[in-house]
Design a protein around this motif. Structure first.
Motif, PDB file in Angstrom:
ATOM      1  N   ALA A 127      26.628  24.150  41.496  1.00 29.89           N
ATOM      2  CA  ALA A 127      25.579  23.679  40.589  1.00 29.89           C
ATOM      3  C   ALA A 127      25.896  22.314  39.976  1.00 29.89           C
ATOM      4  O   ALA A 127      27.052  21.998  39.725  1.00 29.89           O
ATOM      5  N   GLN A 128      24.840  21.543  39.760  1.00 31.95           N
ATOM      6  CA  GLN A 128      24.952  20.273  39.035  1.00 31.95           C
ATOM      7  C   GLN A 128      24.639  20.473  37.563  1.00 31.95           C
ATOM      8  O   GLN A 128      25.163  19.776  36.711  1.00 31.95           O
ATOM      9  N   ILE A 129      23.716  21.396  37.280  1.00 31.27           N
ATOM     10  CA  ILE A 129      23.259  21.642  35.914  1.00 31.27           C
ATOM     11  C   ILE A 129      23.429  23.116  35.580  1.00 31.27           C
ATOM     12  O   ILE A 129      23.103  23.992  36.376  1.00 31.27           O
ATOM     13  N   LEU A 130      23.926  23.373  34.379  1.00 33.49           N
ATOM     14  CA  LEU A 130      24.039  24.720  33.841  1.00 33.49           C
ATOM     15  C   LEU A 130      23.039  24.853  32.705  1.00 33.49           C
ATOM     16  O   LEU A 130      23.090  24.081  31.746  1.00 33.49           O
ATOM     17  N   VAL A 131      22.115  25.797  32.817  1.00 34.46           N
ATOM     18  CA  VAL A 131      21.125  26.068  31.779  1.00 34.46           C
ATOM     19  C   VAL A 131      21.571  27.317  31.032  1.00 34.46           C
ATOM     20  O   VAL A 131      21.763  28.374  31.640  1.00 34.46           O
ATOM     21  N   VAL A 132      21.732  27.184  29.702  1.00 37.11           N
ATOM     22  CA  VAL A 132      22.219  28.292  28.885  1.00 37.11           C
ATOM     23  C   VAL A 132      21.180  28.591  27.803  1.00 37.11           C
ATOM     24  O   VAL A 132      20.914  27.749  26.943  1.00 37.11           O
ATOM     25  N   ASP A 133      20.585  29.776  27.868  1.00 37.37           N
ATOM     26  CA  ASP A 133      19.575  30.174  26.883  1.00 37.37           C
ATOM     27  C   ASP A 133      19.479  31.689  26.902  1.00 37.37           C
ATOM     28  O   ASP A 133      19.504  32.295  27.974  1.00 37.37           O
ATOM     29  N   ASP A 134      19.361  32.295  25.727  1.00 39.57           N
ATOM     30  CA  ASP A 134      19.248  33.753  25.678  1.00 39.57           C
ATOM     31  C   ASP A 134      17.847  34.236  26.036  1.00 39.57           C
ATOM     32  O   ASP A 134      17.658  35.411  26.337  1.00 39.57           O
ATOM     33  N   SER A 135      16.877  33.349  26.076  1.00 43.63           N
ATOM     34  CA  SER A 135      15.524  33.711  26.465  1.00 43.63           C
ATOM     35  C   SER A 135      15.391  33.621  27.986  1.00 43.63           C
ATOM     36  O   SER A 135      15.510  32.535  28.573  1.00 43.63           O
ATOM     37  N   SER A 136      15.119  34.756  28.623  1.00 45.69           N
ATOM     38  CA  SER A 136      14.964  34.747  30.079  1.00 45.69           C
ATOM     39  C   SER A 136      13.781  33.876  30.490  1.00 45.69           C
ATOM     40  O   SER A 136      13.818  33.234  31.547  1.00 45.69           O
ATOM     41  N   THR A 137      12.748  33.818  29.658  1.00 42.97           N
ATOM     42  CA  THR A 137      11.592  32.976  29.961  1.00 42.97           C
ATOM     43  C   THR A 137      11.990  31.505  29.981  1.00 42.97           C
ATOM     44  O   THR A 137      11.638  30.773  30.913  1.00 42.97           O
ATOM     45  N   MET A 138      12.721  31.054  28.972  1.00 44.20           N
ATOM     46  CA  MET A 138      13.149  29.649  28.931  1.00 44.20           C
ATOM     47  C   MET A 138      14.103  29.336  30.077  1.00 44.20           C
ATOM     48  O   MET A 138      13.995  28.273  30.696  1.00 44.20           O
ATOM     49  N   ARG A 139      15.030  30.237  30.367  1.00 44.51           N
ATOM     50  CA  ARG A 139      15.939  30.013  31.498  1.00 44.51           C
ATOM     51  C   ARG A 139      15.148  29.819  32.779  1.00 44.51           C
ATOM     52  O   ARG A 139      15.429  28.923  33.564  1.00 44.51           O
ATOM     53  N   GLU A 140      14.127  30.660  32.979  1.00 47.70           N
ATOM     54  CA  GLU A 140      13.315  30.583  34.185  1.00 47.70           C
ATOM     55  C   GLU A 140      12.484  29.301  34.225  1.00 47.70           C
ATOM     56  O   GLU A 140      12.417  28.636  35.258  1.00 47.70           O
ATOM     57  N   ILE A 141      11.869  28.939  33.130  1.00 49.15           N
ATOM     58  CA  ILE A 141      11.056  27.718  33.079  1.00 49.15           C
ATOM     59  C   ILE A 141      11.902  26.501  33.404  1.00 49.15           C
ATOM     60  O   ILE A 141      11.555  25.682  34.262  1.00 49.15           O
ATOM     61  N   VAL A 142      13.024  26.360  32.714  1.00 45.53           N
ATOM     62  CA  VAL A 142      13.870  25.172  32.876  1.00 45.53           C
ATOM     63  C   VAL A 142      14.523  25.160  34.257  1.00 45.53           C
ATOM     64  O   VAL A 142      14.482  24.147  34.965  1.00 45.53           O
ATOM     65  N   SER A 143      15.119  26.273  34.656  1.00 41.91           N
ATOM     66  CA  SER A 143      15.826  26.290  35.943  1.00 41.91           C
ATOM     67  C   SER A 143      14.864  26.120  37.117  1.00 41.91           C
ATOM     68  O   SER A 143      15.175  25.414  38.079  1.00 41.91           O
TER      69      SER A 143
ATOM     70  N   LYS B 149      27.757  18.939  36.097  1.00 44.88           N
ATOM     71  CA  LYS B 149      27.811  17.638  35.435  1.00 44.88           C
ATOM     72  C   LYS B 149      27.053  17.626  34.116  1.00 44.88           C
ATOM     73  O   LYS B 149      27.264  16.763  33.276  1.00 44.88           O
ATOM     74  N   LEU B 150      26.131  18.587  33.950  1.00 45.74           N
ATOM     75  CA  LEU B 150      25.261  18.622  32.775  1.00 45.74           C
ATOM     76  C   LEU B 150      25.047  20.059  32.329  1.00 45.74           C
ATOM     77  O   LEU B 150      24.738  20.926  33.146  1.00 45.74           O
ATOM     78  N   VAL B 151      25.210  20.284  31.037  1.00 48.73           N
ATOM     79  CA  VAL B 151      24.912  21.573  30.425  1.00 48.73           C
ATOM     80  C   VAL B 151      23.690  21.375  29.533  1.00 48.73           C
ATOM     81  O   VAL B 151      23.689  20.479  28.685  1.00 48.73           O
ATOM     82  N   VAL B 152      22.659  22.188  29.748  1.00 43.35           N
ATOM     83  CA  VAL B 152      21.456  22.166  28.915  1.00 43.35           C
ATOM     84  C   VAL B 152      21.439  23.499  28.184  1.00 43.35           C
ATOM     85  O   VAL B 152      21.309  24.549  28.817  1.00 43.35           O
ATOM     86  N   SER B 153      21.593  23.457  26.855  1.00 44.89           N
ATOM     87  CA  SER B 153      21.804  24.702  26.121  1.00 44.89           C
ATOM     88  C   SER B 153      20.947  24.820  24.868  1.00 44.89           C
ATOM     89  O   SER B 153      20.732  23.853  24.146  1.00 44.89           O
ATOM     90  N   ASP B 154      20.515  26.043  24.628  1.00 44.13           N
ATOM     91  CA  ASP B 154      19.909  26.418  23.358  1.00 44.13           C
ATOM     92  C   ASP B 154      21.039  26.469  22.319  1.00 44.13           C
ATOM     93  O   ASP B 154      22.226  26.479  22.676  1.00 44.13           O
ATOM     94  N   ILE B 155      20.685  26.522  21.054  1.00 37.72           N
ATOM     95  CA  ILE B 155      21.714  26.664  20.015  1.00 37.72           C
ATOM     96  C   ILE B 155      21.833  28.117  19.582  1.00 37.72           C
ATOM     97  O   ILE B 155      22.901  28.702  19.643  1.00 37.72           O
ATOM     98  N   ASN B 156      20.733  28.708  19.149  1.00 40.36           N
ATOM     99  CA  ASN B 156      20.760  30.053  18.575  1.00 40.36           C
ATOM    100  C   ASN B 156      20.756  31.113  19.671  1.00 40.36           C
ATOM    101  O   ASN B 156      19.727  31.384  20.271  1.00 40.36           O
ATOM    102  N   MET B 157      21.956  31.691  19.909  1.00 45.39           N
ATOM    103  CA  MET B 157      22.115  32.736  20.921  1.00 45.39           C
ATOM    104  C   MET B 157      23.129  33.752  20.422  1.00 45.39           C
ATOM    105  O   MET B 157      24.009  33.412  19.633  1.00 45.39           O
ATOM    106  N   PRO B 158      23.033  34.994  20.890  1.00 48.22           N
ATOM    107  CA  PRO B 158      24.041  35.990  20.522  1.00 48.22           C
ATOM    108  C   PRO B 158      25.375  35.706  21.215  1.00 48.22           C
ATOM    109  O   PRO B 158      25.436  34.904  22.146  1.00 48.22           O
ATOM    110  N   ASN B 159      26.404  36.357  20.767  1.00 51.81           N
ATOM    111  CA  ASN B 159      27.765  36.296  21.315  1.00 51.81           C
ATOM    112  C   ASN B 159      28.440  34.946  21.067  1.00 51.81           C
ATOM    113  O   ASN B 159      29.542  34.918  20.564  1.00 51.81           O
TER     114      ASN B 159
END
Length: 122
Positions: A2-18, A48-58
Motif C-alpha cells: 500500500a501507498q496510503i493507509l486510511v485509518v477510521d473507526d467508521s466503516s462508511t468513511m473507510r469505504e468512501i475514502v479507500s 507513504k501517507l497515513v490519512v486518519s480520523d482523530i476520534n477513535m476507540p482503542n
C-alpha cells in the motif's frame, strides 16, 4: 504493497475514502483504529501517507501519529488528519507531532488528488 493507509473507526468513511483513492490509482490499506493502523504501518514499509480520523476507540489518531514519530521513529511517512475536529489547540498539538495536513470532513476526494499524489511521489 500500500501507498496510503486510511485509518477510521467508521466503516462508511473507510469505504468512501479507500474506494475513491483506489479508483484513482492508489494502493490502499485500511485500519479501524489507531492501534491497528500503527500495526499495519509497521508491517508495510511502502506506506507513504497515513490519512486518519482523530476520534477513535482503542487509540485516537493523534496518539497514533505521535507513536509513529516517537516509538517507530518514522519521520518520513506523511500524516493527514481527516476529521470533524477543527479547533486551534488540536491543530497545534498535531503540528507539534508532525502532522502534514488537516482536512475537515466531509471528504472531498477531487480536492485531495493532487496533494495526495505529490505526497506519495506520483
Amino acid at each position: 504493497m500500500a501507498q496510503i493507509l486510511v485509518v477510521d473507526d467508521s466503516s462508511t468513511m473507510r469505504e468512501i475514502v479507500s474506494s475513491f483513492l483506489t479508483h484513482n490509482g492508489f494502493d490502499v490499506a485500511v485500519a479501524n483504529d489507531g492501534r491497528a493502523g500503527l500495526q499495519l504501518l509497521q508491517e508495510d514499509t511502502d506506506i507513504k501517507l497515513v490519512v486518519s480520523d482523530i476520534n477513535m476507540p482503542n487509540m485516537d489518531g493523534l496518539t497514533m501519529a505521535d507513536k509513529i514519530r516517537t516509538e517507530l521513529g518514522n519521520t518520513s511517512v506523511r500524516i493527514v488528519m481527516l476529521t470533524t475536529e477543527d479547533n486551534a489547540s488540536m491543530r497545534a498539538r498535531g503540528k507539534e507531532i508532525g502532522i502534514t495536513g488537516w482536512i475537515v470532513k466531509p471528504f472531498r476526494g477531487e480536492a485531495v488528488l493532487g496533494p495526495f499524489r505529490k505526497l506519495c511521489g506520483m
